[in-house]
Design a protein around this motif. Structure first.
Motif, PDB file in Angstrom:
ATOM      1  N   SER A 153       0.854  -1.195   0.000  1.00  0.00           N
ATOM      2  CA  SER A 153       0.000   0.000   0.000  1.00  0.00           C
ATOM      3  C   SER A 153       0.886   1.240   0.000  1.00  0.00           C
ATOM      4  CB  SER A 153      -0.882   0.031   1.245  1.00  0.00           C
ATOM      5  OG  SER A 153      -1.811  -1.026   1.173  1.00  0.00           O
ATOM      6  N   LYS A 154       0.412   2.260  -0.649  1.00  0.00           N
ATOM      7  CA  LYS A 154       1.164   3.522  -0.666  1.00  0.00           C
ATOM      8  C   LYS A 154       0.196   4.672  -0.859  1.00  0.00           C
ATOM      9  CE  LYS A 154       4.929   5.976  -0.790  1.00  0.00           C
ATOM     10  NZ  LYS A 154       5.857   6.009   0.347  1.00  0.00           N
ATOM     11  N   LYS A 155       0.370   5.698  -0.025  1.00  0.00           N
ATOM     12  CA  LYS A 155      -0.482   6.885  -0.225  1.00  0.00           C
ATOM     13  C   LYS A 155       0.410   8.127  -0.284  1.00  0.00           C
ATOM     14  CE  LYS A 155      -1.524   7.020   4.669  1.00  0.00           C
ATOM     15  NZ  LYS A 155      -2.126   6.027   5.504  1.00  0.00           N
ATOM     16  N   PHE A 156      -0.077   9.117  -0.968  1.00  0.00           N
ATOM     17  CA  PHE A 156       0.628  10.386  -1.079  1.00  0.00           C
ATOM     18  C   PHE A 156      -0.285  11.495  -0.608  1.00  0.00           C
ATOM     19  CE2 PHE A 156       2.844   8.050  -4.611  1.00  0.00           C
ATOM     20  CZ  PHE A 156       4.082   8.029  -4.007  1.00  0.00           C
ATOM     21  N   TYR A 157       0.313  12.577  -0.212  1.00  0.00           N
ATOM     22  CA  TYR A 157      -0.470  13.772   0.128  1.00  0.00           C
ATOM     23  C   TYR A 157      -0.266  14.795  -0.980  1.00  0.00           C
ATOM     24  CZ  TYR A 157      -1.143  11.672   4.657  1.00  0.00           C
ATOM     25  OH  TYR A 157      -1.512  10.816   5.656  1.00  0.00           O
ATOM     26  N   ILE A 158      -1.307  15.030  -1.700  1.00  0.00           N
ATOM     27  CA  ILE A 158      -1.218  15.985  -2.805  1.00  0.00           C
ATOM     28  C   ILE A 158      -2.149  17.155  -2.496  1.00  0.00           C
ATOM     29  CG2 ILE A 158      -1.524  16.310  -5.307  1.00  0.00           C
ATOM     30  CD1 ILE A 158      -1.106  13.125  -5.381  1.00  0.00           C
ATOM     31  N   GLY A 159      -1.565  18.339  -2.401  1.00  0.00           N
ATOM     32  CA  GLY A 159      -2.343  19.548  -2.058  1.00  0.00           C
ATOM     33  C   GLY A 159      -3.027  19.407  -0.718  1.00  0.00           C
ATOM     34  N   GLY A 160      -2.353  18.746   0.224  1.00  0.00           N
ATOM     35  CA  GLY A 160      -2.889  18.583   1.577  1.00  0.00           C
ATOM     36  C   GLY A 160      -3.907  17.460   1.679  1.00  0.00           C
ATOM     37  N   LYS A 161      -4.257  16.834   0.522  1.00  0.00           N
ATOM     38  CA  LYS A 161      -5.245  15.751   0.540  1.00  0.00           C
ATOM     39  C   LYS A 161      -4.540  14.408   0.377  1.00  0.00           C
ATOM     40  CE  LYS A 161      -9.352  18.088  -1.161  1.00  0.00           C
ATOM     41  NZ  LYS A 161     -10.204  18.325  -2.323  1.00  0.00           N
ATOM     42  N   GLU A 162      -5.055  13.433   1.107  1.00  0.00           N
ATOM     43  CA  GLU A 162      -4.451  12.106   1.037  1.00  0.00           C
ATOM     44  C   GLU A 162      -4.973  11.362  -0.196  1.00  0.00           C
ATOM     45  OE1 GLU A 162      -4.461   9.619   4.723  1.00  0.00           O
ATOM     46  OE2 GLU A 162      -5.325   8.148   3.353  1.00  0.00           O
ATOM     47  N   ASP A 194       4.168   2.068   2.225  1.00  0.00           N
ATOM     48  CA  ASP A 194       3.681   2.368   3.580  1.00  0.00           C
ATOM     49  C   ASP A 194       3.477   1.071   4.354  1.00  0.00           C
ATOM     50  OD1 ASP A 194       3.668   5.017   2.941  1.00  0.00           O
ATOM     51  OD2 ASP A 194       1.557   5.045   2.332  1.00  0.00           O
ATOM     52  N   SER A 195       3.019   0.047   3.619  1.00  0.00           N
ATOM     53  CA  SER A 195       2.896  -1.279   4.253  1.00  0.00           C
ATOM     54  C   SER A 195       3.078  -2.345   3.176  1.00  0.00           C
ATOM     55  CB  SER A 195       1.533  -1.411   4.928  1.00  0.00           C
ATOM     56  OG  SER A 195       0.515  -1.319   3.957  1.00  0.00           O
ATOM     57  N   GLY A 196       3.282  -3.552   3.608  1.00  0.00           N
ATOM     58  CA  GLY A 196       3.503  -4.646   2.668  1.00  0.00           C
ATOM     59  C   GLY A 196       4.971  -4.990   2.536  1.00  0.00           C
ATOM     60  N   LYS A 197       5.222  -6.075   1.806  1.00  0.00           N
ATOM     61  CA  LYS A 197       6.592  -6.580   1.707  1.00  0.00           C
ATOM     62  C   LYS A 197       6.952  -6.858   0.253  1.00  0.00           C
ATOM     63  CE  LYS A 197       5.991  -8.803   6.153  1.00  0.00           C
ATOM     64  NZ  LYS A 197       5.513 -10.030   6.761  1.00  0.00           N
ATOM     65  N   VAL A 198       8.245  -6.747  -0.020  1.00  0.00           N
ATOM     66  CA  VAL A 198       8.757  -7.101  -1.353  1.00  0.00           C
ATOM     67  C   VAL A 198       9.847  -8.148  -1.147  1.00  0.00           C
ATOM     68  CG1 VAL A 198       9.893  -6.255  -3.445  1.00  0.00           C
ATOM     69  CG2 VAL A 198       8.293  -4.768  -2.229  1.00  0.00           C
ATOM     70  N   TYR A 199       9.736  -9.252  -1.887  1.00  0.00           N
ATOM     71  CA  TYR A 199      10.757 -10.310  -1.786  1.00  0.00           C
ATOM     72  C   TYR A 199      11.459 -10.428  -3.129  1.00  0.00           C
ATOM     73  CZ  TYR A 199       8.384 -11.727   2.491  1.00  0.00           C
ATOM     74  OH  TYR A 199       7.840 -11.733   3.743  1.00  0.00           O
ATOM     75  N   PHE A 200      12.754 -10.499  -3.111  1.00  0.00           N
ATOM     76  CA  PHE A 200      13.510 -10.694  -4.346  1.00  0.00           C
ATOM     77  C   PHE A 200      14.347 -11.962  -4.189  1.00  0.00           C
ATOM     78  CE2 PHE A 200      16.186  -9.944  -7.910  1.00  0.00           C
ATOM     79  CZ  PHE A 200      15.439  -9.135  -8.756  1.00  0.00           C
ATOM     80  N   ASN A 201      14.138 -12.896  -5.096  1.00  0.00           N
ATOM     81  CA  ASN A 201      14.807 -14.213  -4.999  1.00  0.00           C
ATOM     82  C   ASN A 201      14.649 -14.811  -3.601  1.00  0.00           C
ATOM     83  OD1 ASN A 201      15.621 -14.228  -7.655  1.00  0.00           O
ATOM     84  ND2 ASN A 201      17.595 -13.257  -7.210  1.00  0.00           N
TER      85      ASN A 201
END
Lengths: 229, 420
Positions: free
Chosen positions: A8-17, A58-65
């Motif tokens: 998951s990933k969130k950004f704040y653009i112009g003060g809004k999530e 923001d959350s979650g995992k990435v696995y490589f090999n």
């Protein structure tokens, strides 16, 4: 080879999530082509940036090999990016003031040692990508197609196992775009995996897995309806 | 090897902006050096022409008046602190921080009489004598023969005697005039022979009284008591001979500078003594010095702030102008740490080279120019010295490092480094 788990990933653009990615899961196997499409601003580039370790989810995992990517201090992702991932961008991301040769060798220099073997490989790549005559020319003077060919050659210099291509033909004319698409598909046929963000139907159709990123979710895509494009 | 090559490449990347940073640091450190040198010279000029040419006043130390009384057991109580000055206290005063010289005035502690024959009339009187070093009266009596007599006196020699101005005037106005005696002039008194009795007065006489010859050798205004001034050697000798404990009536204390005058006065007061000095000049000079120092420091602060701002601004601009390059390096696998290190390393090196060059030009150029100008009376310092050179060089290296780090912080902001 690459497993993305509940990202998951969130950004704040112009003060809004704005939640760009919302629990995205993805698995890429060796030699597999994964095509991701979706409307502009849906988070396709963000997903590639997270896969390559350029930004932290923001959350979650990435696995490589099989090994989890540790985002802390940027050391592990930088290592993976340099050795295992080749990046191809819509805007090429070359150093225009530097020579073709310098651009090509840059990932190898970051890796550490530029020896005879790397130089031979670089010369072969220049020849394969039809850039042999431009070795000492400044990259900024190349045509669009040549720039993208150089970017692909640069992505291959450290012999990565995964290619991330972010709309690689969007800036090119139809003929050059087809040529680049062919090169990319040839590259993958040598056993490398590829995640390609694209709106080109033919490329999507040729992929092993097809997804559309919609409202932060990765949905299976049949490759028929590209009305959003 | 590849990474070292990238470090070198970073040094020569965007040469124009790097050159601007180099020039800004060079100019800022040169300006700071020049300003510090000017202020050092102003301070030096002020010190030379005001602080040191107007020496601090001498401190006159006097014990507090104390009259011994008998307690209920019929014993005299012990003298309180500050009511006497003996050799122990004299040594303590000599050791006070900032004290340069102490001139003691040793008072006679035995009965004494003097006889003098003038106008054919023989006068006799009980008297007080004060022993001083020749240095105290040297300004009034510049005579090598007297100096030799004063410093080399031994029993049997004529004792050189100096008349305090106050005694000379007191005799003419309070003895000669009321008693219709002829007034005396200095010339009449000089060379007059005296007979001095040690251990004997009109009230008391010791068994082994000693009578010595004396001769008037001059006048002094350094001792303001109704007494005769003798060599300290004589007074100490006869006090000890009659077992009288030596005590000093005054001490004249000279201090290193105006600052010391104030601190020594304070310490002497805390020791219980009566302290007389003209502190006003010292206080005014110190106040003026303080104001000048404050103005100078403020000006240096302004110059330093300007230098820091320009160095900082140029460093941040230099880093910002290469964000695209740093982004590309990151995408290709360079860690943020490596990128940050290469930037900081570059700015430290630029700072070091420009700082060294600026100090070299300054020491060889400006100092030479100033020393060759007809400013001898005004400029006494032509070099900054190691302390200031080190400080300026440190600033040249660390300021660009710190400010480039501020630029580097953006590399750690994910939003700023999002790849398109």
């Amino acid at each position: 080879m690459l497993v993305v788990e509940n990202i998951s990933k969130k950004f704040y653009i112009g003060g809004k999530e704005k939640k760009v990615l919302d629990g995205v899961n993805l698995e890429i196997k060796k030699g597999e082509i994964v095509a991701i499409t979706g409307k502009s601003g849906e988070g396709k580039s963000t997903l590639l940036n997270i896969i390559s370790g350029l930004i932290k989810p923001d959350s979650g995992k990435v696995y490589f090999n099989g090994r989890r990517v540790i985002f802390f201090l940027d050391i592990h992702p930088a290592y993976l990016r340099n050795r295992n991932i080749g990046f191809v961008f819509q805007t090429f991301r070359l150093l225009p003031q530097e020579s073709v040769w310098y651009n090509l060798l840059l990932p190898a220099m970051i890796k550490g040692f530029v020896g005879k073997r790397i130089k031979e490989r670089a010369l072969k790549l220049l020849k394969d990508f039809d850039l042999g005559d431009f070795k000492n020319m400044k990259a900024g003077l190349l045509s669009g197609g040549q720039k993208q060919r150089l970017a692909i050659a640069r992505a291959l210099i450290n012999d990565p196992s995964l290619i991330l291509a972010d709309e690689p033909v969007a800036n090119l004319d139809l003929e050059t775009a087809k040529e680049i698409e062919k090169i990319l598909l040839d590259v993958v046929s040598s056993g490398k995996a590829m995640v390609i963000v694209t709106h080109q139907l033919e490329v999507i159709k040729s992929a092993d897995k097809r997804f559309e990123l919609k409202a932060g979710k990765l949905e299976s895509f049949d490759g028929k309806d590209l009305s959003f494009n | 090897m590849g990474k070292i090559f990238l470090l070198i490449k970073e040094l020569f990347g965007n040469v124009f902006i790097n050159f601007i940073v180099f020039l800004v640091i060079l100019f800022a450190s040169f300006l700071t050096s020049t300003f510090v040198l000017v202020l050092l010279n102003v301070d030096n000029y002020f010190n030379r022409n005001f602080v040191k040419s107007i020496p601090p006043d001498v401190i006159k130390v006097t014990p507090k008046t104390y009259v011994a009384t008998l307690n209920i057991f019929g014993l005299t109580s012990r003298k309180p602190k500050g009511s006497y000055i003996d050799d122990d206290i004299l040594n303590k005063v000599r050791k006070l921080d900032g004290v340069v010289e102490v001139e003691p005035l040793l008072v006679s502690r035995i009965p004494m009489q003097v006889f003098v024959s003038i106008f054919g009339i023989k006068y006799g009187s009980d008297l007080i004598c004060i022993g001083v070093n020749y240095d105290l009266i040297a300004g009034d009596i510049k005579d090598r023969r007297v100096k030799r007599m004063w410093n080399n006196w031994k029993t049997g020699d004529d004792i050189p005697v100096v008349i305090p101005e106050i005694l000379y005037h007191a005799y003419n106005s309070s003895i000669a005039e009321p008693n219709s005696l002829p007034k005396v002039t200095r010339e009449m008194v000089l060379g007059v022979k005296l007979r001095i009795n040690f251990g004997k007065s009109s009230l008391k006489s010791y068994a082994d009284t000693v009578s010595e010859n004396g001769v008037v050798v001059g006048f002094t205004d350094k001792v303001a008591n109704i007494c005769l001034v003798l060599p300290i050697k004589v007074m100490r000798y006869y006090n000890e001979k009659f077992n009288a404990h030596s005590e000093y009536i005054h001490l004249y204390v000279k201090t290193k500078d105006h600052n010391s005058l104030l601190s020594v006065s304070k310490k002497l007061k805390s020791m219980g003594f009566v302290v007389e000095t003209d502190k006003n000049i010292s206080e005014e000079i110190l106040k003026l010095k303080k104001i000048l120092g404050f103005v100078g420091n403020m000006l240096i602060l302004v110059i330093v702030i300007m230098a820091v701002t320009s160095i900082g601004f140029s460093s941040i601009v230099a880093v910002s102008s290469r964000y695209e390059y740093y982004k590309t390096l990151r995408i290709l696998g360079a860690s943020r740490f490596f990128i940050a290190f290469s930037i900081v390393f570059k700015f430290a090196l630029i700072g070091l080279i420009s700082g060294l060059l600026s100090l070299f030009i300054f020491e060889r150029g400006i100092s030479f120019i100033i020393s060759s100008l007809p400013l001898k009376g005004y400029f006494g310092i032509f070099s900054l010295g190691k302390k200031y050179n080190d400080l300026i060089l440190l600033g040249c290296v660390f300021l660009p490092m710190v400010f480039s780090l501020l630029g580097v912080l953006r590399l750690y902001d994910h939003h700023k480094l999002l790849v398109d």
